[in-house]
Design a protein around this motif. Structure first.
Motif, PDB file in Angstrom:
ATOM      1  N   UNK A   1      -3.100   5.613   4.323  1.00 30.88           N
ATOM      2  CA  UNK A   1      -2.170   6.279   3.406  1.00 30.88           C
ATOM      3  C   UNK A   1      -1.214   5.256   2.794  1.00 30.88           C
ATOM      4  N   UNK A   2      -0.715   4.331   3.611  1.00 28.52           N
ATOM      5  CA  UNK A   2       0.154   3.279   3.073  1.00 28.52           C
ATOM      6  C   UNK A   2      -0.571   2.491   1.990  1.00 28.52           C
ATOM      7  N   UNK A   3      -1.835   2.215   2.205  1.00 21.94           N
ATOM      8  CA  UNK A   3      -2.631   1.509   1.200  1.00 21.94           C
ATOM      9  C   UNK A   3      -2.784   2.355  -0.061  1.00 21.94           C
ATOM     10  N   UNK A   4      -2.945   3.667   0.128  1.00 20.28           N
ATOM     11  CA  UNK A   4      -3.060   4.544  -1.019  1.00 20.28           C
ATOM     12  C   UNK A   4      -1.812   4.519  -1.890  1.00 20.28           C
ATOM     13  N   UNK A   5      -0.653   4.354  -1.253  1.00 22.93           N
ATOM     14  CA  UNK A   5       0.595   4.234  -2.006  1.00 22.93           C
ATOM     15  C   UNK A   5       0.677   2.864  -2.679  1.00 22.93           C
ATOM     16  N   UNK A   6       0.369   1.826  -1.924  1.00 22.57           N
ATOM     17  CA  UNK A   6       0.466   0.462  -2.461  1.00 22.57           C
ATOM     18  C   UNK A   6      -0.520   0.213  -3.595  1.00 22.57           C
TER      19      UNK A   6
ATOM     20  N   UNK B   1      -8.247  -5.718   2.999  1.00 27.24           N
ATOM     21  CA  UNK B   1      -7.796  -5.297   1.673  1.00 27.24           C
ATOM     22  C   UNK B   1      -8.691  -4.181   1.142  1.00 27.24           C
ATOM     23  N   UNK B   2      -9.262  -3.421   2.084  1.00 31.64           N
ATOM     24  CA  UNK B   2     -10.130  -2.291   1.751  1.00 31.64           C
ATOM     25  C   UNK B   2      -9.316  -1.005   1.765  1.00 31.64           C
ATOM     26  N   UNK B   3      -9.466  -0.201   0.718  1.00 35.16           N
ATOM     27  CA  UNK B   3      -8.824   1.105   0.672  1.00 35.16           C
ATOM     28  C   UNK B   3      -9.897   2.188   0.608  1.00 35.16           C
ATOM     29  N   UNK B   4      -9.527   3.408   1.014  1.00 33.87           N
ATOM     30  CA  UNK B   4     -10.462   4.522   0.952  1.00 33.87           C
ATOM     31  C   UNK B   4      -9.728   5.815   0.648  1.00 33.87           C
TER      32      UNK B   4
ATOM     33  N   UNK C   1     -12.834   0.836  -1.950  1.00 35.78           N
ATOM     34  CA  UNK C   1     -12.774  -0.311  -2.844  1.00 35.78           C
ATOM     35  C   UNK C   1     -11.938  -1.400  -2.204  1.00 35.78           C
ATOM     36  N   UNK C   2     -11.785  -2.503  -2.898  1.00 33.61           N
ATOM     37  CA  UNK C   2     -10.940  -3.589  -2.412  1.00 33.61           C
ATOM     38  C   UNK C   2      -9.916  -3.939  -3.475  1.00 33.61           C
ATOM     39  N   UNK C   3      -8.716  -4.301  -3.016  1.00 32.06           N
ATOM     40  CA  UNK C   3      -7.645  -4.664  -3.929  1.00 32.06           C
ATOM     41  C   UNK C   3      -6.615  -5.459  -3.142  1.00 32.06           C
TER      42      UNK C   3
END
Length: 351
Positions: A98-103, A124-127, A137-139
């Motif tokens: 979720x933190x990655x989803x925000x970032x 650096x993988x998000x889902x 993906x990666x970002x």
């Protein structure tokens, strides 16, 4: 020998009992003044203790497995409304996700404090999941700027969840040996990850309060995640992402259950990976080593125990087949993928 390896920039603090001090130090280094804390309800107490010394402007606790898009959007809106300039996430893979989803859309820096062995904090993988489909993906924006590891935070993680989460980490290691960007550096991390996870997890089962076992598993989970972040998603993760998103199966338990079947599927055509894993397990074969570990841990055995049905197999295969990496050592077909899922569904002998 010819390869290209990329190492992600990230600070690691590893010290049992020092999470609160570590988080304060990391937030100070990035100069954040308005911190958003993301932690699910079960981790609320740990999160408040860990972040007590921070300038917190928001506690956000809507954490959902597989990170539905609408949940991420609400968290982004909350961060914006609070004027947050950094995120501290305290929890497992869903919390970090979720933190990655925000970032991903805000660019806010993340300081991650893991309470499981998921490893998402080191990638650096998000889902995100929308409907019944999980997209990954990666970002570089979603890679936490730092990780604060404290094995003392793990002792309250129940043994069954510790086992599933630890085997999820081990799956990162195994998949890294034949993923699209597999290289000798990834393999070195992955092999050491297998060795320490195989040593640490049985100690946790024998004594859930064993700091030695928790530290070994946490160290192994980090190595696993770093190797996975560099190597990319192999067949195992492609399968589990489809199963998790499409059928809402529990993340760690799904990975723990599917792993021996993917290993049995690929090992005959991946002799170098087989040899590395055999040595790391200290067993006659990689499969025998994994099965002995799973038996010692009383690991999850069948996908049907989590709601996956044999009637789900054809649709799952249809979604998995197009995303199988071309580097996979065994040629995947609709028939052999169906056989793999059928065995995992029933909990048959992987060999």
């Amino acid at each position: 020998m010819k390869f290209v390896h990329e190492t992600s920039p990230q600070r690691i603090r590893f010290a049992t009992g020092a999470a609160a001090a570590g988080v304060v130090a990391e937030i100070g280094l990035i100069g954040a003044k308005r911190v958003m804390v993301i932690a699910g309800v079960p981790e609320a107490g740990i999160a408040k203790s860990v972040t007590a010394g921070l300038p917190v402007v928001l506690h956000h606790d809507e954490v959902v497995m597989h990170v539905p898009v609408e949940v991420a959007e609400r968290a982004r809106a909350a961060a914006s409304a609070a004027g947050a300039d950094a995120i501290v996430c305290v929890g497992g893979g869903s919390t970090t996700g979720l933190a990655k989803g925000v970032a991903l859309t805000t660019g806010l820096p993340i300081v991650a404090v893991p309470t499981t062995y998921a490893g998402s904090e080191a990638t650096h993988v998000w889902g995100l999941t929308q409907g019944a489909r999980k997209t990954t993906g990666t970002d570089p924006r979603v890679l936490p700027v730092s990780i604060v590891y404290d094995a003392g935070l793990m002792v309250t993680l129940p043994v069954d969840l510790s086992v599933a989460s630890g085997l999820n980490a081990l799956a990162h290691c195994v998949d890294s040996l034949w993923a699209p960007r597999a290289d000798p550096i990834n393999a070195a991390f992955a092999t050491e990850g297998v060795r320490v996870l195989a040593a640490g997890l049985p100690k946790i089962v024998q004594d859930p309060y064993s700091i030695e076992g928790r530290e070994q598993a946490l160290y192994g989970a980090y190595l696993a995640a770093v190797s996975f972040a560099s190597a990319g998603s192999g067949l195992h993760h492609k399968i589990c992402h489809v199963l998790g998103g499409k059928y809402d199966l529990p993340h760690a338990q799904t990975h723990a259950t599917v792993l021996p079947y993917v290993l049995a599927f690929n090992a005959p055509n991946a002799p170098a990976a087989e040899e590395r894993l055999r040595t790391a397990f200290g067993a006659s074969t990689a499969g025998a080593g994994l099965q002995a570990l799973r038996q010692a841990l009383d690991a999850p055995r069948a996908l049907r125990d989590f709601g996956f049905k044999e009637s789900d197999i054809p649709a799952a295969v249809e979604d998995i087949l197009p995303v199988v990496p071309v580097t996979n050592p065994t040629l995947a077909t609709a028939d052999n993928l169906a056989d793999l899922l059928r065995s995992a569904c029933e909990g048959n002998d992987p060999e």
